[in-house]
Design a protein around this motif. Structure first.
Motif, PDB file in Angstrom:
ATOM      1  N   ARG A 106       0.829  -1.205   0.000  1.00  0.00           N
ATOM      2  CA  ARG A 106       0.000   0.000   0.000  1.00  0.00           C
ATOM      3  C   ARG A 106       0.864   1.257   0.000  1.00  0.00           C
ATOM      4  O   ARG A 106       0.607   2.212  -0.752  1.00  0.00           O
ATOM      5  N   GLU A 107       1.921   1.260   0.818  1.00  0.00           N
ATOM      6  CA  GLU A 107       2.816   2.414   0.882  1.00  0.00           C
ATOM      7  C   GLU A 107       3.672   2.533  -0.380  1.00  0.00           C
ATOM      8  O   GLU A 107       3.958   3.643  -0.839  1.00  0.00           O
ATOM      9  N   LEU A 108       4.088   1.389  -0.946  1.00  0.00           N
ATOM     10  CA  LEU A 108       4.879   1.430  -2.176  1.00  0.00           C
ATOM     11  C   LEU A 108       4.064   2.003  -3.331  1.00  0.00           C
ATOM     12  O   LEU A 108       4.570   2.805  -4.129  1.00  0.00           O
ATOM     13  N   ILE A 109       2.802   1.610  -3.440  1.00  0.00           N
ATOM     14  CA  ILE A 109       1.939   2.126  -4.505  1.00  0.00           C
ATOM     15  C   ILE A 109       1.762   3.632  -4.351  1.00  0.00           C
ATOM     16  O   ILE A 109       1.891   4.399  -5.317  1.00  0.00           O
ATOM     17  N   SER A 110       1.486   4.074  -3.119  1.00  0.00           N
ATOM     18  CA  SER A 110       1.300   5.506  -2.865  1.00  0.00           C
ATOM     19  C   SER A 110       2.580   6.287  -3.167  1.00  0.00           C
ATOM     20  O   SER A 110       2.545   7.358  -3.791  1.00  0.00           O
ATOM     21  N   GLY A 111       3.731   5.754  -2.742  1.00  0.00           N
ATOM     22  CA  GLY A 111       5.003   6.426  -2.980  1.00  0.00           C
ATOM     23  C   GLY A 111       5.357   6.505  -4.448  1.00  0.00           C
ATOM     24  O   GLY A 111       5.857   7.528  -4.927  1.00  0.00           O
ATOM     25  N   ALA A 112       5.091   5.423  -5.198  1.00  0.00           N
ATOM     26  CA  ALA A 112       5.388   5.400  -6.636  1.00  0.00           C
ATOM     27  C   ALA A 112       4.528   6.409  -7.379  1.00  0.00           C
ATOM     28  O   ALA A 112       5.009   7.126  -8.276  1.00  0.00           O
ATOM     29  N   GLU A 113       3.260   6.493  -7.011  1.00  0.00           N
ATOM     30  CA  GLU A 113       2.366   7.462  -7.651  1.00  0.00           C
ATOM     31  C   GLU A 113       2.803   8.892  -7.353  1.00  0.00           C
ATOM     32  O   GLU A 113       2.767   9.761  -8.226  1.00  0.00           O
ATOM     33  N   ARG A 114       3.218   9.123  -6.131  1.00  0.00           N
ATOM     34  CA  ARG A 114       3.657  10.481  -5.758  1.00  0.00           C
ATOM     35  C   ARG A 114       4.948  10.849  -6.470  1.00  0.00           C
ATOM     36  O   ARG A 114       5.121  11.987  -6.906  1.00  0.00           O
ATOM     37  N   LEU A 115       5.877   9.902  -6.600  1.00  0.00           N
ATOM     38  CA  LEU A 115       7.160  10.184  -7.239  1.00  0.00           C
ATOM     39  C   LEU A 115       6.974  10.603  -8.693  1.00  0.00           C
ATOM     40  O   LEU A 115       7.678  11.490  -9.183  1.00  0.00           O
ATOM     41  N   VAL A 116       6.036   9.992  -9.385  1.00  0.00           N
ATOM     42  CA  VAL A 116       5.775  10.342 -10.787  1.00  0.00           C
ATOM     43  C   VAL A 116       5.261  11.772 -10.908  1.00  0.00           C
ATOM     44  O   VAL A 116       5.584  12.483 -11.869  1.00  0.00           O
ATOM     45  N   ARG A 117       4.480  12.220  -9.910  1.00  0.00           N
ATOM     46  CA  ARG A 117       3.874  13.556  -9.964  1.00  0.00           C
ATOM     47  C   ARG A 117       4.702  14.635  -9.273  1.00  0.00           C
ATOM     48  O   ARG A 117       4.443  15.829  -9.455  1.00  0.00           O
ATOM     49  N   ALA A 118       5.665  14.244  -8.470  1.00  0.00           N
ATOM     50  CA  ALA A 118       6.325  15.179  -7.551  1.00  0.00           C
ATOM     51  C   ALA A 118       7.070  16.295  -8.275  1.00  0.00           C
ATOM     52  O   ALA A 118       7.721  16.074  -9.303  1.00  0.00           O
ATOM     53  N   SER A 119       6.980  17.478  -7.694  1.00  0.00           N
ATOM     54  CA  SER A 119       7.816  18.600  -8.130  1.00  0.00           C
ATOM     55  C   SER A 119       9.166  18.557  -7.428  1.00  0.00           C
ATOM     56  O   SER A 119      10.178  18.967  -7.987  1.00  0.00           O
ATOM     57  N   TRP A 120       9.149  18.044  -6.167  1.00  0.00           N
ATOM     58  CA  TRP A 120      10.366  18.017  -5.368  1.00  0.00           C
ATOM     59  C   TRP A 120      10.532  16.671  -4.672  1.00  0.00           C
ATOM     60  O   TRP A 120       9.573  16.119  -4.134  1.00  0.00           O
ATOM     61  N   LEU A 121      11.767  16.185  -4.690  1.00  0.00           N
ATOM     62  CA  LEU A 121      12.177  15.032  -3.904  1.00  0.00           C
ATOM     63  C   LEU A 121      13.219  15.542  -2.913  1.00  0.00           C
ATOM     64  O   LEU A 121      14.278  16.023  -3.314  1.00  0.00           O
ATOM     65  N   LEU A 122      12.909  15.468  -1.623  1.00  0.00           N
ATOM     66  CA  LEU A 122      13.815  15.930  -0.574  1.00  0.00           C
ATOM     67  C   LEU A 122      14.439  14.720   0.097  1.00  0.00           C
ATOM     68  O   LEU A 122      13.724  13.873   0.655  1.00  0.00           O
ATOM     69  N   ILE A 123      15.773  14.628   0.046  1.00  0.00           N
ATOM     70  CA  ILE A 123      16.482  13.450   0.543  1.00  0.00           C
ATOM     71  C   ILE A 123      17.480  13.857   1.615  1.00  0.00           C
ATOM     72  O   ILE A 123      18.308  14.745   1.400  1.00  0.00           O
ATOM     73  N   ILE A 169      19.512   8.707 -10.915  1.00  0.00           N
ATOM     74  CA  ILE A 169      19.020  10.073 -11.123  1.00  0.00           C
ATOM     75  C   ILE A 169      18.625  10.286 -12.577  1.00  0.00           C
ATOM     76  O   ILE A 169      17.609  10.937 -12.869  1.00  0.00           O
ATOM     77  N   ASP A 170      19.402   9.721 -13.496  1.00  0.00           N
ATOM     78  CA  ASP A 170      19.024   9.820 -14.913  1.00  0.00           C
ATOM     79  C   ASP A 170      17.647   9.206 -15.149  1.00  0.00           C
ATOM     80  O   ASP A 170      16.826   9.762 -15.892  1.00  0.00           O
ATOM     81  N   ARG A 171      17.377   8.072 -14.518  1.00  0.00           N
ATOM     82  CA  ARG A 171      16.076   7.423 -14.668  1.00  0.00           C
ATOM     83  C   ARG A 171      14.964   8.256 -14.030  1.00  0.00           C
ATOM     84  O   ARG A 171      13.862   8.366 -14.567  1.00  0.00           O
ATOM     85  N   LEU A 172      15.240   8.845 -12.876  1.00  0.00           N
ATOM     86  CA  LEU A 172      14.244   9.677 -12.203  1.00  0.00           C
ATOM     87  C   LEU A 172      13.841  10.866 -13.066  1.00  0.00           C
ATOM     88  O   LEU A 172      12.657  11.177 -13.215  1.00  0.00           O
ATOM     89  N   PHE A 173      14.838  11.523 -13.657  1.00  0.00           N
ATOM     90  CA  PHE A 173      14.552  12.700 -14.476  1.00  0.00           C
ATOM     91  C   PHE A 173      13.876  12.318 -15.789  1.00  0.00           C
ATOM     92  O   PHE A 173      13.084  13.095 -16.330  1.00  0.00           O
ATOM     93  N   LYS A 174      14.178  11.137 -16.285  1.00  0.00           N
ATOM     94  CA  LYS A 174      13.495  10.676 -17.496  1.00  0.00           C
ATOM     95  C   LYS A 174      12.037  10.344 -17.198  1.00  0.00           C
ATOM     96  O   LYS A 174      11.134  10.649 -17.983  1.00  0.00           O
ATOM     97  N   MET A 175      11.796   9.729 -16.054  1.00  0.00           N
ATOM     98  CA  MET A 175      10.440   9.358 -15.656  1.00  0.00           C
ATOM     99  C   MET A 175       9.599  10.579 -15.318  1.00  0.00           C
ATOM    100  O   MET A 175       8.412  10.663 -15.653  1.00  0.00           O
ATOM    101  N   ASN A 176      10.218  11.566 -14.656  1.00  0.00           N
ATOM    102  CA  ASN A 176       9.515  12.777 -14.224  1.00  0.00           C
ATOM    103  C   ASN A 176      10.354  13.992 -14.614  1.00  0.00           C
ATOM    104  O   ASN A 176      11.180  14.466 -13.830  1.00  0.00           O
ATOM    105  N   PRO A 177      10.134  14.534 -15.817  1.00  0.00           N
ATOM    106  CA  PRO A 177      10.948  15.659 -16.301  1.00  0.00           C
ATOM    107  C   PRO A 177      10.823  16.927 -15.461  1.00  0.00           C
ATOM    108  O   PRO A 177      11.681  17.810 -15.557  1.00  0.00           O
TER     109      PRO A 177
END
Length: 330
Positions: A106-123, A169-177
């Motif tokens: 349940r948390e993985l699905i929610s996190g994956a959906e948010r990552l695709v839409r996110a403007s910011w990833l804070l790590i 990071i290359d994959r992240l930026f490709k998935m969510n420009p």
């Protein structure tokens, strides 16, 4: 005369607002900042696999989210009457394996959906030390109090972290420009590593982040929370009784510096308006059945609706609905 070193925090070129969707990953410091973002009504998701400390484990979790991985019971192990995952915090552990997997997915699905839409990833990275399983060399996010003999512990060098993160990071930026990434190093001191080793660990993290931010300068930034606590606050009164975690006062100060650096003027004004109104909403008199209190609640409802009218993107629908229901009982 100036009796302290003020750590400069550059203003973000693209500042964070309540319109943005945000995902936070990392140590308990990420959770502290995350809770402040939540309390100020930002659209935030925090650690879909629980608290994480080292960059390897955070990268593993991002791989799970990017690849939309789902867990099965075969991904768990049993210890101490509980089912656990080596990639998850103990808050996911459960006596029932199926319920454990269900909560994880349940948390993985929610996190994956948010990552695709996110403007910011804070790590937030906490340590460069990792624990690997003897049997397969796999880095674990949590040892779940298993015997130390099952693990090897080593400090990862900044170059190895970079090798792991560059393709991710290359994959992240490709998935969510539209995605931007902010890195921080936790000011929490890992003194169990030893004072010197803790400093070496933090240094590897800082070198690693610096290289990432130079290679991806348009979309990766660094916020100096570590330097603010060590160089600007620089006093044990800003650490808790264990002398490792920043106090609530220190975290509030970092939040102030974060706000100055990362939020637009409109966002800071909205935060202040909401802080004042939230304090009023939480006020409960000894005699709530009085006409005076009803008028007070009506004024708060009016202010809520004015904020919603002025900032249509600021989601306070639950507060308005709750207060309207409460007024019907008076």
């Amino acid at each position: 005369m100036e009796f302290r070193t003020v750590v400069p925090c550059e203003k973000l070129q693209q500042q964070i607002s309540h319109r943005d969707e945000i995902l936070l990953l990392g140590s308990c410091f990420a959770e502290n900042i995350g809770r402040l973002l939540v309390s100020h009504k930002f659209n935030v998701g925090i650690n879909p696999t629980g608290i994480l400390y080292n960059p390897y484990s955070i990268a593993d979790v991002l791989d799970l989210l990017v690849n939309n991985v789902r867990f099965t019971v075969d991904d768990l192990f049993h210890s101490g009457n509980l089912w656990h995952s080596f990639l998850h915090h103990s808050r996911f552990s459960h006596t029932d394996a199926e319920l454990c997997v269900r909560q994880i997915n349940r948390e993985l699905i929610s996190g994956a959906e948010r990552l695709v839409r996110a403007s910011w990833l804070l790590i937030t990275f906490g340590t460069a030390y990792v624990y690997t399983l003897h049997e397969n060399g796999r880095v674990v996010a949590n040892c779940h109090k298993l015997p130390a003999s099952l693990f090897d512990r080593r400090r990862i060098m900044s170059e190895e972290f970079f090798f792991r993160w560059e393709p991710l990071i290359d994959r992240l930026f490709k998935m969510n420009p539209a995605l931007r990434i902010m890195f921080t190093v936790s000011p929490i001191r890992h003194l169990k590593d030893g004072a010197h080793d803790n400093q070496l660990s933090k240094s590897e993290l800082l070198l690693f982040i610096d290289k990432l931010c130079r290679c991806y300068s348009e979309r990766c930034v660094y916020f100096p929370s570590y330097e603010i606590v060590l160089d600007e606050l620089r006093d044990y009164r800003f650490y808790d009784a264990g002398m490792t975690h920043p106090t609530s006062q220190a975290i509030e100060y970092i939040w102030e510096r974060f706000s100055e650096s990362c939020f637009s003027e409109e966002t800071r004004i909205l935060n202040l308006e909401w802080e004042r109104l939230e304090k009023a909403l939480n006020h409960r008199p000894l005699t709530p059945d009085t006409e005076t209190y009803r008028n007070f609640a009506m004024q708060n409802l009016f202010k809520l609706k004015k904020i919603r009218e002025k900032y249509s993107y600021f989601d306070i629908s639950k507060e308005i609905e709750s207060l309207e229901l409460f007024l019907k009982t008076l």
